[in-house]
Design an enzyme around this catalytic site. Structure first.
Site, PDB file in Angstrom:
ATOM      1  CD  GLN A 153     -10.161  69.637  39.582  1.00  0.00           C
ATOM      2  OE1 GLN A 153     -11.368  69.533  39.813  1.00  0.00           O
ATOM      3  NE2 GLN A 153      -9.263  68.957  40.266  1.00  0.00           N
ATOM      4  CG  HIS A 164      -3.654  65.811  45.432  1.00  0.00           C
ATOM      5  ND1 HIS A 164      -3.951  64.884  44.459  1.00  0.00           N
ATOM      6  CD2 HIS A 164      -3.052  65.123  46.435  1.00  0.00           C
ATOM      7  CE1 HIS A 164      -3.552  63.688  44.861  1.00  0.00           C
ATOM      8  NE2 HIS A 164      -3.008  63.814  46.067  1.00  0.00           N
ATOM      9  CG  HIS A 222      -0.979  66.095  41.256  1.00  0.00           C
ATOM     10  ND1 HIS A 222      -1.615  66.047  40.033  1.00  0.00           N
ATOM     11  CD2 HIS A 222      -1.901  65.733  42.186  1.00  0.00           C
ATOM     12  CE1 HIS A 222      -2.859  65.650  40.209  1.00  0.00           C
ATOM     13  NE2 HIS A 222      -3.058  65.449  41.508  1.00  0.00           N
ATOM     14  CB  CYS A 225      -3.863  61.924  41.410  1.00  0.00           C
ATOM     15  SG  CYS A 225      -5.238  62.996  41.816  1.00  0.00           S
ATOM     16  CG  ASP A 282      -6.048  68.022  39.253  1.00  0.00           C
ATOM     17  OD1 ASP A 282      -5.992  68.617  40.346  1.00  0.00           O
ATOM     18  OD2 ASP A 282      -6.463  66.858  39.132  1.00  0.00           O
ATOM     19  NE  ARG A 319     -16.770  64.507  41.273  1.00  0.00           N
ATOM     20  CZ  ARG A 319     -16.360  65.723  41.654  1.00  0.00           C
ATOM     21  NH1 ARG A 319     -17.222  66.720  41.681  1.00  0.00           N
ATOM     22  NH2 ARG A 319     -15.118  65.942  41.988  1.00  0.00           N
ATOM     23  CE  LYS A 335     -11.683  67.895  51.351  1.00  0.00           C
ATOM     24  NZ  LYS A 335     -12.598  67.625  50.225  1.00  0.00           N
TER      25      LYS A 335
END
Length: 254
Positions: free
Chosen positions: A50, A180, A54, A3, A52, A32, A133
């Site tokens: 991932q 996100h 945005h 992000c 991902d 993680r 979310k």
């Protein structure tokens, strides 16, 4: 998380309202620090990829962008044949930002879910610390639930990174809203779920070995290789089994 990287891309130069919505996506490696006892095969790992993304947009664009994310998710999961359920996770006890903005963000997500037309449930207090979310849970062939896709609304990160765009007026500085979005979520986890869901019998379009050529004897090997090459040139994954096993055994193994 990537992000902050996407925030830096947005903020590296002056932006105009004409550029919005600005959608950025990547398959970057994420980490993680899971406890050793929590690691489970491919479903929970310490390093993963991932899908991902945005989306930077104005407040007026939120509902339409969320709707687009939900429709994209429905299309992808429909291809794999997954059933899914929707949850709206709201403000946790520990959060950043103003309560009014949280209320506005939660209402935007609830309105988008209503317009999406599928049944959804409330999950109070389970939102991220920076925003509410939508969590999407999918069921594998054994009816086990996994949370893969997620759509999160974030009013806070753009403020902290001091992101701005120019509105319709020359000196009209506005702060974008950040969404996100992950559809597959962890690619490793999705791969594990797909293996379980299909029992290892992959759909033809996804199979790593879509076709296999079985010559009846060594006398047919040259022709079998020609057939293999022709199939390969058509864009399919193809292999050949010219071992000395019986043809019935090679068919079973294929």
């Amino acid at each position: 998380m990537n992000c902050p990287g996407h925030c830096l891309i947005f903020g590296h130069r002056h932006r105009s309202y004409r550029e919005l919505p600005l959608r950025l996506a990547d398959f970057g490696g994420l980490h993680r620090n899971e406890l050793a006892g929590a690691l489970t095969g491919l479903t929970r790992v310490r390093r993963f990829q991932q899908d991902d993304a945005h989306i930077f947009c104005t407040e007026d664009m939120i509902e339409e962008e969320i709707k687009g994310c939900l429709e994209f998710m429905e299309h992808v999961y429909g291809i794999f044949g997954f059933e899914f359920s929707l949850q709206l996770s709201t403000r946790p006890d520990k959060y950043i930002g103003e309560k009014e903005k949280w209320d506005k963000a939660e209402k935007s997500l609830a309105d988008a879910l209503d317009k999406f037309g599928r049944k959804w449930t409330m999950n109070p207090g389970d939102g991220a610390f920076y925003g509410p979310k939508i969590d999407i849970h999918i069921m594998d062939a054994l009816k086990r639930s996994y949370q893969c896709a997620t759509i999160q609304l974030d009013f806070q990160l753009p403020v902290r990174f001091e992101l701005h765009y120019t509105g319709t007026e020359a000196n009209d500085k506005q702060t974008p809203v950040m969404i996100h979005r992950a559809i597959l979520g962890s690619v490793e986890r999705m791969l594990a779920i797909l293996i379980e869901h299909t029992g290892g019998k992959w759909p033809f379009w996804l199979s790593p070995r879509q076709c296999i050529v079985l010559p009846l004897s060594s006398a047919h090997t040259e022709y079998a290789n020609q057939v293999l090459q022709q199939i390969h040139e058509k864009g399919y994954y193809v292999d050949i089994d010219g071992s000395d096993k019986t043809i019935s055994k090679r068919v079973r193994e294929a």
